[in-house]
Design an enzyme around this catalytic site. Structure first.
Site, mmCIF file in Angstrom:
data_model
loop_
_atom_site.group_PDB
_atom_site.id
_atom_site.type_symbol
_atom_site.label_atom_id
_atom_site.label_comp_id
_atom_site.label_asym_id
_atom_site.label_seq_id
_atom_site.Cartn_x
_atom_site.Cartn_y
_atom_site.Cartn_z
ATOM 1 N N TYR A 297 0.756 -0.997 -0.261
ATOM 2 C CA TYR A 297 -0.285 -0.250 -0.016
ATOM 3 C C TYR A 297 1.125 1.094 0.073
ATOM 4 C CZ TYR A 297 -4.576 2.785 0.884
ATOM 5 O OH TYR A 297 -5.088 3.797 0.610
ATOM 6 N N GLU B 208 2.166 5.975 -7.196
ATOM 7 C CA GLU B 208 1.503 7.259 -7.841
ATOM 8 C C GLU B 208 1.216 8.737 -7.078
ATOM 9 O OE1 GLU B 208 -2.784 5.796 -5.705
ATOM 10 O OE2 GLU B 208 -2.007 4.006 -6.420
#
Length: 243
Positions: free
Chosen positions: A165, A172
């Site tokens: 994660y 991103e």
């Protein structure tokens, strides 16, 4: 998840079914096929990454080797929103929609649209994180629907996120950050005044706001997964310590 106890009366069994009813036979069959296809799709992406790396001897520019299947299968996740909306999957439409749309947005509105960032190492960072996560996630759903979930997959589902994660979020954010100069220079997707609609939109500013939104959202989702892990695997961990 434990199986129903043997010898339970029909009345109690019917009552239990009314309280917790899963998707029907047809819906279950469809969901199994969907999740098998999505698992296979992300496995294709994983194999493509490995083969490209072995062929090139470098991890730079690996995105181009899996660009098409990545776009196809990540966009295919939009069906998950529909699954929640029609009720065959008991998940929040809003939460599922947010999670799916954020990835679809990054796939198409950032990585696809700003070709200059496609060779960035940050793209490989989130693609690798997504790939491992989705192989585990869709496998988890498939075996759960078949009522035959191996503990290893359940453990991986609620453990690998510790690394994957933050890894995905870092990739991103770095990719969006890398796209900012090109978006500002070209005016990509921006609408300037004057125009007949008297409306303006600055995509550069919008991307900055997207990045800022990660600050409150990332900890919430991360700690939610930690709580879920404790709920699902906590009793197993405690038993192991006793042993």
């Amino acid at each position: 998840m434990s199986a129903p106890a043997m010898g339970t009366s029909k009345t109690a069994h019917d009552s239990s079914n009314k309280k917790k009813r899963g998707p029907g036979t047809l819906a279950t069959a469809y969901l199994v096929i969907y999740n098998v296809v999505m698992t296979a799709g992300w496995l294709v992406i994983a194999v493509g990454l490995v083969r490209a790396y072995l062929a090139r001897g470098s991890y730079h520019g690996l995105y181009y080797s899996i660009e098409k299947p990545l776009k196809f299968f990540q966009t295919g996740a939009l069906l998950e929103i529909l699954h929640c909306a029609v009720g065959i999957v008991p998940s929040s439409v809003v939460l599922t929609g947010f999670q799916v749309m954020s990835r679809v947005f990054l796939t198409w509105a950032v990585t696809h649209s700003v070709r200059e960032v496609q060779s960035e190492d940050s793209v490989l960072l989130f693609v690798a994180a997504w790939t491992i996560t989705e192989i585990i996630r869709y496998s988890f759903y498939t075996f759960s629907l078949l009522n035959h979930l191996p503990y290893l997959i359940k453990w991986a589902r609620y453990t690998f996120f510790f690394v994957l994660y933050p890894m995905g979020v870092a990739g991103e954010l770095l990719t969006i950050y890398a796209a900012l100069p090109y978006v500002q220079k070209t005016g990509l997707y921006s609408i300037t005044l004057p125009n007949k609609y008297n409306f303006s939109f600055d995509y550069h500013t919008f991307l900055i706001l997207i990045m800022i939104s990660y600050i409150p959202l990332f900890p919430q989702l991360y700690f939610h997964m930690m709580r879920q892990r404790k709920k699902v695997l906590g009793h197993v961990d405690e038993y192991s310590k006793v042993e």
